[in-house]
Design an enzyme around this catalytic site. Sequence first.
Site, PDB file in Angstrom:
ATOM      1  N   ASP A  51      36.057  38.568  37.474  1.00 27.08           N
ATOM      2  CA  ASP A  51      36.305  37.182  37.097  1.00 27.08           C
ATOM      3  C   ASP A  51      35.380  36.068  37.797  1.00 27.08           C
ATOM      4  O   ASP A  51      35.371  35.433  38.316  1.00 27.08           O
ATOM      5  CB  ASP A  51      37.310  37.586  38.916  1.00 27.08           C
ATOM      6  CG  ASP A  51      36.947  38.167  39.999  1.00 27.08           C
ATOM      7  OD1 ASP A  51      35.551  38.466  40.028  1.00 27.08           O
ATOM      8  OD2 ASP A  51      37.570  38.550  40.581  1.00 27.08           O
ATOM      9  N   THR A  60      36.611  49.548  39.167  1.00 27.62           N
ATOM     10  CA  THR A  60      38.062  48.793  40.521  1.00 27.62           C
ATOM     11  C   THR A  60      37.646  48.866  41.844  1.00 27.62           C
ATOM     12  O   THR A  60      37.071  50.560  41.928  1.00 27.62           O
ATOM     13  CB  THR A  60      39.169  49.072  39.876  1.00 27.62           C
ATOM     14  OG1 THR A  60      40.444  48.436  41.080  1.00 27.62           O
ATOM     15  CG2 THR A  60      39.501  50.373  39.843  1.00 27.62           C
ATOM     16  N   GLY A  61      38.462  48.564  42.907  1.00 25.31           N
ATOM     17  CA  GLY A  61      37.996  49.288  44.665  1.00 25.31           C
ATOM     18  C   GLY A  61      39.758  49.383  44.605  1.00 25.31           C
ATOM     19  O   GLY A  61      39.469  50.585  45.707  1.00 25.31           O
ATOM     20  N   ASP A 111      36.630  44.326  34.938  1.00 23.32           N
ATOM     21  CA  ASP A 111      37.219  44.834  36.464  1.00 23.32           C
ATOM     22  C   ASP A 111      38.845  44.870  35.898  1.00 23.32           C
ATOM     23  O   ASP A 111      38.919  43.876  34.798  1.00 23.32           O
ATOM     24  CB  ASP A 111      36.264  43.587  36.992  1.00 23.32           C
ATOM     25  CG  ASP A 111      37.585  43.135  38.281  1.00 23.32           C
ATOM     26  OD1 ASP A 111      37.471  43.818  39.419  1.00 23.32           O
ATOM     27  OD2 ASP A 111      38.299  42.034  38.830  1.00 23.32           O
ATOM     28  N   LYS A 112      39.088  45.443  37.221  1.00 19.86           N
ATOM     29  CA  LYS A 112      40.520  45.953  36.431  1.00 19.86           C
ATOM     30  C   LYS A 112      41.455  44.586  36.902  1.00 19.86           C
ATOM     31  O   LYS A 112      42.028  43.922  36.238  1.00 19.86           O
ATOM     32  CB  LYS A 112      41.375  46.702  37.996  1.00 19.86           C
ATOM     33  CG  LYS A 112      42.899  46.943  37.591  1.00 19.86           C
ATOM     34  CD  LYS A 112      42.972  48.310  38.184  1.00 19.86           C
ATOM     35  CE  LYS A 112      43.539  47.452  39.523  1.00 19.86           C
ATOM     36  NZ  LYS A 112      44.549  46.997  40.075  1.00 19.86           N
ATOM     37  N   THR A 113      41.172  43.863  38.124  1.00 20.60           N
ATOM     38  CA  THR A 113      42.291  42.870  39.284  1.00 20.60           C
ATOM     39  C   THR A 113      41.887  41.476  38.311  1.00 20.60           C
ATOM     40  O   THR A 113      41.027  41.244  38.581  1.00 20.60           O
ATOM     41  CB  THR A 113      42.003  42.560  40.772  1.00 20.60           C
ATOM     42  OG1 THR A 113      42.579  44.405  40.670  1.00 20.60           O
ATOM     43  CG2 THR A 113      43.610  41.711  40.651  1.00 20.60           C
ATOM     44  N   LYS A 134      29.490  47.681  42.684  1.00 21.14           N
ATOM     45  CA  LYS A 134      30.379  47.695  41.435  1.00 21.14           C
ATOM     46  C   LYS A 134      28.315  47.695  40.626  1.00 21.14           C
ATOM     47  O   LYS A 134      28.416  48.589  39.635  1.00 21.14           O
ATOM     48  CB  LYS A 134      30.409  46.398  41.033  1.00 21.14           C
ATOM     49  CG  LYS A 134      32.003  47.014  41.998  1.00 21.14           C
ATOM     50  CD  LYS A 134      33.174  45.373  41.614  1.00 21.14           C
ATOM     51  CE  LYS A 134      33.832  45.429  41.318  1.00 21.14           C
ATOM     52  NZ  LYS A 134      35.662  44.698  41.363  1.00 21.14           N
ATOM     53  N   ASP A 187      32.592  39.540  41.106  1.00 23.11           N
ATOM     54  CA  ASP A 187      31.982  41.010  40.176  1.00 23.11           C
ATOM     55  C   ASP A 187      29.761  40.124  40.257  1.00 23.11           C
ATOM     56  O   ASP A 187      29.911  40.817  39.302  1.00 23.11           O
ATOM     57  CB  ASP A 187      32.660  41.268  38.887  1.00 23.11           C
ATOM     58  CG  ASP A 187      33.770  41.523  39.020  1.00 23.11           C
ATOM     59  OD1 ASP A 187      33.679  42.579  39.802  1.00 23.11           O
ATOM     60  OD2 ASP A 187      34.887  40.871  38.784  1.00 23.11           O
TER      61      ASP A 187
END
Length: 718
Positions: A599, A552-553, A383-385, A580, A603
């Site tokens: 996180d 990522t969104g 995941d990005k953030t 996802k 997710d």
Amino acid sequence: MNDSGPPGHHHASAQPHHEQGASMSSHAHESMAAGAPEHHAGHGAMIDDFRRRFWVSLALTIPVLLLSEQIQLWLGLQSLAFAGSGYILFVLSSIVFFYGGWPFLKGIYDELESRKPGMMTLIAVAITTAYVYSSAIVFGLKGMVFFWELATLIDIMLLGHWIEMRSVMGASRALEELARLMPSDAHMVMPGGMVHDVPVASLKPGDRVLIKPGEKVPADGKIANGESAVNEAMLTGESRPVDKKPGNEVIGGAVNGEGALTVEVTKTGKDSFLSQVVELVRQAQESKSRTQDIANRAATWLTVIALAGGAISLVVWLALGREFAFSLERAVTVMVISCPHALGLAVPLVVAISTSISARNGLLVRNRAAFERARNIQAVIFDKTGTLTEGRFGVTDTLVLGGLDEASLLRYAAAVEANSEHPIARAIAAAGSDMTRLSSKTGTVPGREDAAAIRHSPRFPVEGFRAIPGKGAEARVDGLDVKMVSPGYLREQKIEIDPRVRHLSAQGKTVVLAMIDGKVEGAIALADVVRPESKTAVERLRAMGIRTMMLTGDNRQVAGSVAKEVGLDEFFAEVLPQDKAAKVKEVQSRGLVVAMTGDGVNDAPALAQADVGIAIGAGTDVAIETADIILVRSNPLDVVAIVGLARATYRKMVQNLAWATGYNAFAIPLAAGVLYPLGILLTPAMGAVLMSVSTVIVAINARLLRLGRTQSQAREES
């Protein structure tokens, strides 16, 4: 302890033997909840019992040896023979058999009752056969007694079990160590301000406790007053003390630094972070894996082979014309030497050690089978953030467009933005206050600064600050008119935007321009700050042959910029949370074993879909049901650590299984006497020695996992 035998060990024989390592640690959670780790003392008593039985039996073995006709013949001590010595030999041997051999006699009952015959069955059959036959010789049957072999066999088996239990207990000691982290008393702050010492077990949410410098935090909570650096190394694996201030959370068991803290308790007992960690470690140590099941089946078959091999040896040697005593000795030796001790310990010792290593480093395994699959991971989706990035704005680029140098540009910008509470403004103010740590070439981002410290840091004098609604802010800085504005402001003012600024915007970054006395002097680009460890983690995963991806969104420009900076193989942008899991399934459809790292909140479906779900940055929330593995720290390098530990753990399991099965394949024919024509013959006692040596080798090899992990960490730190 009475002669009912050491219960923990016998339960281990009644259940599959591989559960010993786990069961020896199963009470740590309960002990901690009670406020005192009594678990260690209970198993210490079992070890003491085996030690005591060993020394008593060894002491009795000396006269047994001296009174044995065979030993007297070998040593030329026939003068020690006297009338009735056989009966004294019988009495002494009976004591050794019933007292020293009791754990094995009790063990066969437990194993047969549970219909799981194993090593206790083999040992008990061997020593009972030897005892009954030798006793019959004493009371008139023709033949040769081997009480001395019975006594030495029991001595060696007791010694082997004693060493084994110490090894298992040492491997599973992580839970006791975690339990000991909790202090027994706490300084409770009463409503009137008085401080009283109370047992930690009596604390409840809402209570306030005082933690003096150097003391342990008695319970999870939030800091109400005070600032300090807290050492959480034994809980999260974070090697450096973490700075804490009012509003920050602290974990029970952490060690306070030099400042005094007043903490409001939020979690106690089974809800606390430490209790959840202990429970997860216990479940991981008790849970079975595919490799463990293979070892269990092999041990069961080995037991059958050993019993059958012993019977066949007896029949074959009798058929060859050997005396019954010789034939029986071959059968006993086969059963003793083929005891699947090493095979039974091959996997659980490694499991116990690997779970203790992972827990100490903030890597919490909820699902052993998934952890075992981690060695085969072919792709990791991040995941990005909050995973690859820190989830906050930070300066990534500075662009000088006029005559100012970069340092002056940042100082003018920070002087204006320090008066604003906007996240973008605060990020620029932080960069200006610590510009020596910013490099536009490498993209290094300064650390977060306290807002008050930023406002009071040395900077140009500021006057007449005012916001430009929707566009930025302006002020008089050191006598100059400074505006910090968006590209939209420049377009409104018909001011041409430099192509380099447009390039930064095309990367999905937020760009703020600095105008001084009406002239554009520079631009500052901001974005979600990429964690410094992310690039290193991706490089190491690639070195392991693992593809790295991002989900990522965010829009494609932002995702592409982060993917390029980190060095990912591919990325998926503008993916909605509910989609996802479908993306993870899409990657799996390529035939790849996939780990999803997120996180653990947004997710959750993707974590559940992946072959291995890894929740990163869980902090004190370890109860993430959808994750197989929980990483306490927000550090992508821990994903690398999990894969590395999973691979090292599997290697140790395979090595131990190969040794244990190879040993038995070689030892059983040798014990049966196939090399007797060459003059090579094993006694039951020598067979027990070889069996014990095999067990010790497996235990030592398992412990090398800890040594290898320590050396690996040292190399990374250097």
